[in-house]
Scaffold this motif. Structure first.
Motif, short mmCIF file in Angstrom:
data_model
loop_
_atom_site.label_atom_id
_atom_site.label_comp_id
_atom_site.label_asym_id
_atom_site.label_seq_id
_atom_site.Cartn_x
_atom_site.Cartn_y
_atom_site.Cartn_z
N ARG A 12 40.31 86.17 -19.25
CA ARG A 12 40.69 85.97 -17.84
C ARG A 12 39.58 86.49 -16.95
NH1 ARG A 12 45.82 88.98 -15.28
NH2 ARG A 12 44.33 90.69 -15.20
N LEU A 13 39.12 85.63 -16.06
CA LEU A 13 38.05 85.98 -15.12
C LEU A 13 38.60 85.88 -13.71
CD1 LEU A 13 34.99 86.52 -14.60
CD2 LEU A 13 34.69 84.03 -14.56
N THR A 14 38.39 86.93 -12.93
CA THR A 14 38.89 86.93 -11.55
C THR A 14 38.14 87.95 -10.71
OG1 THR A 14 40.90 87.09 -10.20
CG2 THR A 14 40.65 88.69 -11.96
N ALA A 15 38.28 87.80 -9.41
CA ALA A 15 37.71 88.76 -8.46
C ALA A 15 38.80 89.77 -8.08
CB ALA A 15 37.19 88.05 -7.21
N THR A 16 38.47 91.04 -8.22
CA THR A 16 39.46 92.08 -7.93
C THR A 16 39.26 92.72 -6.56
OG1 THR A 16 38.08 93.77 -9.01
CG2 THR A 16 39.70 92.61 -10.37
N GLY A 17 38.09 92.58 -5.99
CA GLY A 17 37.82 93.14 -4.67
C GLY A 17 37.06 92.14 -3.83
N VAL A 18 37.77 91.44 -2.94
CA VAL A 18 37.17 90.37 -2.14
C VAL A 18 37.61 90.53 -0.69
CG1 VAL A 18 36.90 87.88 -1.83
CG2 VAL A 18 37.23 88.83 -4.13
N ALA A 19 36.67 90.36 0.20
CA ALA A 19 37.01 90.37 1.62
C ALA A 19 37.85 89.14 1.96
CB ALA A 19 35.74 90.39 2.47
N THR A 20 38.74 89.28 2.92
CA THR A 20 39.63 88.19 3.30
C THR A 20 38.85 86.94 3.69
OG1 THR A 20 41.26 89.80 4.06
CG2 THR A 20 41.53 87.53 4.82
N ALA A 21 37.73 87.12 4.34
CA ALA A 21 36.93 85.97 4.79
C ALA A 21 36.33 85.19 3.63
CB ALA A 21 35.83 86.44 5.73
N ASP A 22 36.21 85.84 2.45
CA ASP A 22 35.60 85.18 1.29
C ASP A 22 36.62 84.46 0.42
OD1 ASP A 22 33.12 85.97 2.05
OD2 ASP A 22 32.97 87.64 0.64
N LEU A 23 37.89 84.68 0.62
CA LEU A 23 38.91 84.02 -0.19
C LEU A 23 38.83 82.51 -0.03
CD1 LEU A 23 42.01 86.35 0.37
CD2 LEU A 23 40.61 86.16 -1.69
N GLY A 24 38.82 81.83 -1.17
CA GLY A 24 38.76 80.37 -1.14
C GLY A 24 37.38 79.79 -1.20
N LEU A 25 36.33 80.62 -1.11
CA LEU A 25 34.96 80.10 -1.20
C LEU A 25 34.71 79.57 -2.62
CD1 LEU A 25 32.86 82.78 0.75
CD2 LEU A 25 33.60 80.52 1.53
N PRO A 26 33.96 78.47 -2.75
CA PRO A 26 33.73 77.90 -4.09
C PRO A 26 32.80 78.77 -4.94
CG PRO A 26 32.42 76.76 -2.43
CD PRO A 26 33.32 77.70 -1.68
N VAL A 27 33.12 78.87 -6.21
CA VAL A 27 32.30 79.61 -7.17
C VAL A 27 32.21 78.79 -8.45
CG1 VAL A 27 32.85 81.91 -6.28
CG2 VAL A 27 34.30 80.89 -8.04
N GLY A 28 31.19 79.07 -9.23
CA GLY A 28 31.03 78.47 -10.55
C GLY A 28 30.99 79.55 -11.61
N SER A 29 31.34 79.20 -12.82
CA SER A 29 31.38 80.20 -13.90
C SER A 29 30.88 79.60 -15.20
CB SER A 29 32.81 80.73 -14.09
OG SER A 29 33.69 79.68 -14.42
N ASP A 30 30.15 80.41 -15.96
CA ASP A 30 29.70 80.07 -17.30
C ASP A 30 30.26 81.13 -18.25
OD1 ASP A 30 28.20 77.96 -16.31
OD2 ASP A 30 26.44 79.22 -16.01
N VAL A 31 30.93 80.69 -19.30
CA VAL A 31 31.55 81.61 -20.25
C VAL A 31 31.12 81.22 -21.67
CG1 VAL A 31 33.74 82.42 -21.24
CG2 VAL A 31 33.54 82.09 -18.78
N ARG A 32 30.88 82.23 -22.49
CA ARG A 32 30.50 82.00 -23.88
C ARG A 32 31.02 83.15 -24.73
NH1 ARG A 32 26.22 79.08 -26.53
NH2 ARG A 32 25.74 79.99 -28.58
N VAL A 33 31.51 82.81 -25.92
CA VAL A 33 32.02 83.79 -26.87
C VAL A 33 31.24 83.67 -28.17
CG1 VAL A 33 34.02 84.64 -28.14
CG2 VAL A 33 34.33 83.67 -25.86
N ASP A 34 30.70 84.78 -28.63
CA ASP A 34 30.03 84.85 -29.92
C ASP A 34 30.60 86.02 -30.70
OD1 ASP A 34 27.82 82.75 -29.83
OD2 ASP A 34 27.44 83.85 -27.98
N SER A 35 30.43 85.99 -32.01
CA SER A 35 30.95 87.07 -32.85
C SER A 35 29.90 87.53 -33.85
CB SER A 35 32.20 86.62 -33.62
OG SER A 35 33.33 86.62 -32.81
N ARG A 36 29.99 88.81 -34.16
CA ARG A 36 29.19 89.37 -35.24
C ARG A 36 30.14 89.63 -36.41
NH1 ARG A 36 26.36 95.37 -35.36
NH2 ARG A 36 25.59 95.25 -37.52
N ASP A 37 29.75 89.15 -37.60
CA ASP A 37 30.60 89.33 -38.78
C ASP A 37 30.32 90.71 -39.37
OD1 ASP A 37 32.20 89.09 -40.95
OD2 ASP A 37 31.20 87.34 -41.82
N ILE A 38 31.31 91.61 -39.26
CA ILE A 38 31.15 92.97 -39.75
C ILE A 38 31.29 93.04 -41.27
CG2 ILE A 38 31.99 95.34 -39.54
CD1 ILE A 38 30.60 94.18 -37.07
#
Length: 262
Positions: free
Chosen positions: A153-179
């Protein structure tokens, strides 16, 4: 001399046995970027499924909750990385990435910048969360990572009221190391923690609708053979050969010398 040869052979056997285990720790090849997901869900139930090693992108608005899900199996130590592309003009913002298991229990990060604050007008912010190693089995009261579906889950936890709703982009990647076998435990789950997998009994589970359909390429390996058994067997062989070699080196030291007859 025989003891030295035996120990050399044992070391060679140990090296050959450990070879495949070390090879298994290499990361899997990345998925084709052309088929990478380009959206994110807005809740656990609508989370976008991604494979490990597969990049995912999504567009959203500041203040939205963005969700992805991925499978993680026994012995893996997943690393979740996210980059948020911020609008050209904005106030200071704090972003956070959280990871939950199939029971929706929030999993702690071993290390990584799980929460970061972007300065005003900063172009982007990068987040990372390295989870603990996934275990094959755990006590019911524990919060250990177990094989199954994991949610990001990705989200903004501290945002000024004036910034709410502004467009953003996100890149997510998951990798694993085999223990590997160092994280192996005695025990296994009856089923991986995939929401919906146990809603129907017996053979009907194969056709049952689940909330997350992805699984590792080789299937769920919880409770199967691990390289811990190789190291255990090699250690037993080394101990036995060391005992034989020690006996061969010390044999005869306590025997009385023969006195020729007069």
């Amino acid at each position: 001399m025989r003891a030295v040869r035996a120990l050399s052979a044992a070391l060679l056997t140990l090296g050959v046995a450990a070879g495949p285990a070390a090879a298994d720790a290499s990361p899997s090849p990345s998925q084709d970027e052309a088929s990478a997901p380009t959206r994110a869900g807005t809740s656990f139930r609508t989370a976008t499924e991604i494979e490990q090693g597969q990049p995912a992108t999504a567009s959203g608005s500041t203040g939205d909750y963005l969700y992805w899900s991925f499978p993680a199996d026994t012995g893996q130590r997943p690393t979740v990385e996210a980059t948020v592309k911020l609008p050209e003009s904005h106030a200071s913002q704090t972003w956070q990435i959280d990871v939950y298991d199939g029971l929706r229990r929030r999993q702690a990060c071993q290390y990584g910048a799980q929460t970061r604050t972007a300065a005003a007008d900063a172009p982007s912010v990068k987040l990372a969360c390295v989870l603990r190693t996934v275990r094959a089995w755990s006590e019911p009261w524990a919060n250990d990572p177990l094989p199954g579906t994991y949610y990001v889950r990705l989200t903004a936890t501290g945002v000024a009221t004036a910034d709410l709703g502004l467009p953003v982009g996100s890149d997510v990647r998951v990798d694993s190391r085999d223990i590997g076998g160092s994280a192996a435990v005695d025990g296994s789950l009856a089923e991986p923690l995939v929401p919906g997998v146990a809603t129907k009994p017996g053979q009907e589970r194969e056709d049952a609708a689940v909330l997350a359909g992805l699984e590792p390429e080789d299937g769920w390996a919880s409770g199967r053979w691990s390289d811990r058994w190789v190291w255990t067997a090699a250690g037993g062989i080394m101990a036995a050969l060391a005992g034989v070699g020690g006996y061969a080196l010390t044999r005869g030291t306590g025997r009385p010398s023969r006195v020729p007859p007069a």
